[in-house]
Design a protein around this motif. Structure first.
Motif, PDB file in Angstrom:
ATOM      1  N   ILE A   1       0.978  -0.894   0.214  1.00 26.90           N
ATOM      2  CA  ILE A   1      -0.381   0.328  -0.261  1.00 26.90           C
ATOM      3  C   ILE A   1       1.004   1.620  -0.106  1.00 26.90           C
ATOM      4  O   ILE A   1       1.101   1.216   1.372  1.00 26.90           O
ATOM      5  CB  ILE A   1      -0.804  -0.339   1.193  1.00 26.90           C
ATOM      6  CG1 ILE A   1      -1.781  -1.514   1.689  1.00 26.90           C
ATOM      7  CG2 ILE A   1      -1.496   1.275   1.184  1.00 26.90           C
ATOM      8  CD1 ILE A   1      -2.368  -1.965   2.807  1.00 26.90           C
ATOM      9  N   ALA A   2       0.942   1.729  -1.312  1.00 24.04           N
ATOM     10  CA  ALA A   2       1.571   3.319  -1.444  1.00 24.04           C
ATOM     11  C   ALA A   2       1.404   4.040  -1.608  1.00 24.04           C
ATOM     12  O   ALA A   2       0.313   4.381  -2.312  1.00 24.04           O
ATOM     13  CB  ALA A   2       2.888   3.169  -2.737  1.00 24.04           C
ATOM     14  N   TYR A   3       1.498   5.011  -0.633  1.00 21.23           N
ATOM     15  CA  TYR A   3       0.610   6.031  -0.434  1.00 21.23           C
ATOM     16  C   TYR A   3       1.691   7.837  -0.831  1.00 21.23           C
ATOM     17  O   TYR A   3       2.362   7.621   0.610  1.00 21.23           O
ATOM     18  CB  TYR A   3      -0.511   6.565   1.069  1.00 21.23           C
ATOM     19  CG  TYR A   3      -0.142   6.553   1.894  1.00 21.23           C
ATOM     20  CD1 TYR A   3       0.157   7.903   2.720  1.00 21.23           C
ATOM     21  CD2 TYR A   3       0.777   5.059   2.942  1.00 21.23           C
ATOM     22  CE1 TYR A   3       0.692   7.538   4.167  1.00 21.23           C
ATOM     23  CE2 TYR A   3       1.162   5.134   3.739  1.00 21.23           C
ATOM     24  CZ  TYR A   3       1.343   6.361   5.081  1.00 21.23           C
ATOM     25  OH  TYR A   3       2.247   6.633   5.783  1.00 21.23           O
TER      26      TYR A   3
ATOM     27  N   GLY B   1      -4.442   3.451   5.801  1.00 15.20           N
ATOM     28  CA  GLY B   1      -4.534   3.091   7.072  1.00 15.20           C
ATOM     29  C   GLY B   1      -5.520   1.702   6.876  1.00 15.20           C
ATOM     30  O   GLY B   1      -5.566   0.848   7.884  1.00 15.20           O
ATOM     31  N   GLN B   2      -6.599   2.169   6.628  1.00 19.92           N
ATOM     32  CA  GLN B   2      -8.037   1.602   6.860  1.00 19.92           C
ATOM     33  C   GLN B   2      -7.517   0.380   5.490  1.00 19.92           C
ATOM     34  O   GLN B   2      -8.675  -0.106   5.875  1.00 19.92           O
ATOM     35  CB  GLN B   2      -8.818   2.093   6.602  1.00 19.92           C
ATOM     36  CG  GLN B   2      -9.202   3.423   7.230  1.00 19.92           C
ATOM     37  CD  GLN B   2     -10.522   4.271   6.326  1.00 19.92           C
ATOM     38  OE1 GLN B   2     -10.767   3.884   5.535  1.00 19.92           O
ATOM     39  NE2 GLN B   2     -11.339   5.010   7.560  1.00 19.92           N
ATOM     40  N   ILE B   3      -7.365   0.126   4.479  1.00 27.43           N
ATOM     41  CA  ILE B   3      -6.685  -0.262   3.364  1.00 27.43           C
ATOM     42  C   ILE B   3      -6.085  -1.369   4.290  1.00 27.43           C
ATOM     43  O   ILE B   3      -6.045  -2.575   3.854  1.00 27.43           O
ATOM     44  CB  ILE B   3      -6.127  -0.136   1.737  1.00 27.43           C
ATOM     45  CG1 ILE B   3      -6.783   0.638   1.191  1.00 27.43           C
ATOM     46  CG2 ILE B   3      -5.754  -1.257   1.902  1.00 27.43           C
ATOM     47  CD1 ILE B   3      -6.383   1.120   0.302  1.00 27.43           C
ATOM     48  N   GLN B   4      -5.192  -1.210   4.338  1.00 31.14           N
ATOM     49  CA  GLN B   4      -3.956  -2.122   5.412  1.00 31.14           C
ATOM     50  C   GLN B   4      -4.265  -2.842   7.037  1.00 31.14           C
ATOM     51  O   GLN B   4      -4.829  -4.376   6.504  1.00 31.14           O
ATOM     52  CB  GLN B   4      -2.970  -1.642   6.410  1.00 31.14           C
ATOM     53  CG  GLN B   4      -1.957  -2.442   6.223  1.00 31.14           C
ATOM     54  CD  GLN B   4      -0.982  -1.752   8.307  1.00 31.14           C
ATOM     55  OE1 GLN B   4      -0.994  -0.851   8.459  1.00 31.14           O
ATOM     56  NE2 GLN B   4       0.378  -2.145   7.517  1.00 31.14           N
ATOM     57  N   GLN B   5      -5.871  -2.534   7.295  1.00 30.42           N
ATOM     58  CA  GLN B   5      -6.853  -3.008   8.627  1.00 30.42           C
ATOM     59  C   GLN B   5      -7.373  -4.875   7.722  1.00 30.42           C
ATOM     60  O   GLN B   5      -7.490  -5.488   8.359  1.00 30.42           O
ATOM     61  CB  GLN B   5      -7.362  -2.125   8.834  1.00 30.42           C
ATOM     62  CG  GLN B   5      -6.809  -1.755   9.660  1.00 30.42           C
ATOM     63  CD  GLN B   5      -8.025  -1.155  10.740  1.00 30.42           C
ATOM     64  OE1 GLN B   5      -9.500  -0.460  10.461  1.00 30.42           O
ATOM     65  NE2 GLN B   5      -7.558   0.604  11.411  1.00 30.42           N
ATOM     66  N   VAL B   6      -8.091  -3.695   6.343  1.00 32.37           N
ATOM     67  CA  VAL B   6      -8.567  -5.016   5.615  1.00 32.37           C
ATOM     68  C   VAL B   6      -7.665  -5.773   5.097  1.00 32.37           C
ATOM     69  O   VAL B   6      -7.647  -7.056   4.290  1.00 32.37           O
ATOM     70  CB  VAL B   6      -9.239  -4.277   4.731  1.00 32.37           C
ATOM     71  CG1 VAL B   6      -9.951  -5.209   2.915  1.00 32.37           C
ATOM     72  CG2 VAL B   6     -10.116  -3.850   5.346  1.00 32.37           C
ATOM     73  N   THR B   7      -6.603  -5.345   4.289  1.00 25.82           N
ATOM     74  CA  THR B   7      -5.262  -6.420   3.732  1.00 25.82           C
ATOM     75  C   THR B   7      -4.427  -7.043   4.062  1.00 25.82           C
ATOM     76  O   THR B   7      -3.621  -7.942   3.886  1.00 25.82           O
ATOM     77  CB  THR B   7      -4.693  -5.457   1.897  1.00 25.82           C
ATOM     78  OG1 THR B   7      -4.562  -4.806   2.681  1.00 25.82           O
ATOM     79  CG2 THR B   7      -6.246  -5.172   1.559  1.00 25.82           C
TER      80      THR B   7
ATOM     81  N   GLU C   1       1.473  -4.370   3.551  1.00 28.75           N
ATOM     82  CA  GLU C   1       3.089  -3.698   3.702  1.00 28.75           C
ATOM     83  C   GLU C   1       2.844  -1.685   3.495  1.00 28.75           C
ATOM     84  O   GLU C   1       2.074  -1.625   1.994  1.00 28.75           O
ATOM     85  CB  GLU C   1       4.123  -3.714   3.261  1.00 28.75           C
ATOM     86  CG  GLU C   1       5.692  -3.330   4.206  1.00 28.75           C
ATOM     87  CD  GLU C   1       6.744  -4.332   3.522  1.00 28.75           C
ATOM     88  OE1 GLU C   1       7.363  -3.729   3.322  1.00 28.75           O
ATOM     89  OE2 GLU C   1       6.691  -5.231   3.052  1.00 28.75           O
ATOM     90  N   LEU C   2       2.799  -0.989   4.432  1.00 25.77           N
ATOM     91  CA  LEU C   2       2.086   0.328   3.912  1.00 25.77           C
ATOM     92  C   LEU C   2       4.099   1.160   3.637  1.00 25.77           C
ATOM     93  O   LEU C   2       4.731   0.883   3.780  1.00 25.77           O
ATOM     94  CB  LEU C   2       1.614   1.369   5.729  1.00 25.77           C
ATOM     95  CG  LEU C   2       0.592   0.929   6.204  1.00 25.77           C
ATOM     96  CD1 LEU C   2       0.456   1.728   7.073  1.00 25.77           C
ATOM     97  CD2 LEU C   2      -0.590   1.756   4.196  1.00 25.77           C
TER      98      LEU C   2
END
Length: 162
Positions: free
Chosen positions: A9-11, A23-29, A32-33
């Motif tokens: 997850i690159a932001y 952060g919400q995508i990380q909770q679901v998937t 790695e941020l």
């Protein structure tokens, strides 16, 4: 894919919205941020940042990033989270995308916007990542970033493509 650890997850965030969504995508998937951050930080003032962003876009600048990933071989799916700046991706996102070979990878653009659409930024991502499968993406209005409805739309989008 079945293993979730192959997700990146690159932001890029200026106001904090993209960071919150990442952060919400990380909770679901459980991905790695990675924060796309420029060496020369943008001003705190929105007007000054918008003006610098316009110049960078005009010059097709590639701002230096604070850090880079060693590589992206380990990832199959890359969520790219960014604000819509002048109807496209911030130039720092271009710096990031041009550094790696995304051939065969699945890119999932998630764009926050104060008004304009996502199509142009998706076109830009496709141009910079030949050989990648780039999703049409999801657009979330800036003012709805904290809403449960927006989080639900995002979770649905992730589930549909996974």
């Amino acid at each position: 894919g079945n293993s979730m650890s192959n997700v990146l997850i690159a932001y890029f965030t200026w106001s904090g919205n993209s960071e919150r969504l990442a952060g919400q995508i990380q909770q679901v998937t459980a991905g790695e941020l990675f924060r796309i951050a420029v060496r020369e930080p943008y001003p705190a003032s929105y007007a000054m940042t918008a003006s610098r962003a316009a110049k960078e876009k005009h010059r097709k600048s590639r701002p230096e990033l604070v850090q880079y990933l060693e590589g992206i071989e380990a990832y199959d799916t890359i969520y790219l989270v960014y604000p819509n700046w002048w109807n496209t991706v911030p130039m720092s996102v271009c710096t990031f995308l041009e550094r790696y070979d995304f051939g065969g990878k699945h890119i999932m653009p998630l764009c926050t916007s104060g008004g304009s659409g996502i199509a142009n930024s998706v076109k830009e991502i496709r141009a910079l990542c030949p050989g990648a499968q780039v999703d049409d993406g999801l657009l979330i209005a800036e003012q709805s970033v904290g809403d449960p409805a927006a989080a639900e739309r995002m979770e649905q989008w992730i589930a549909e493509k996974a």
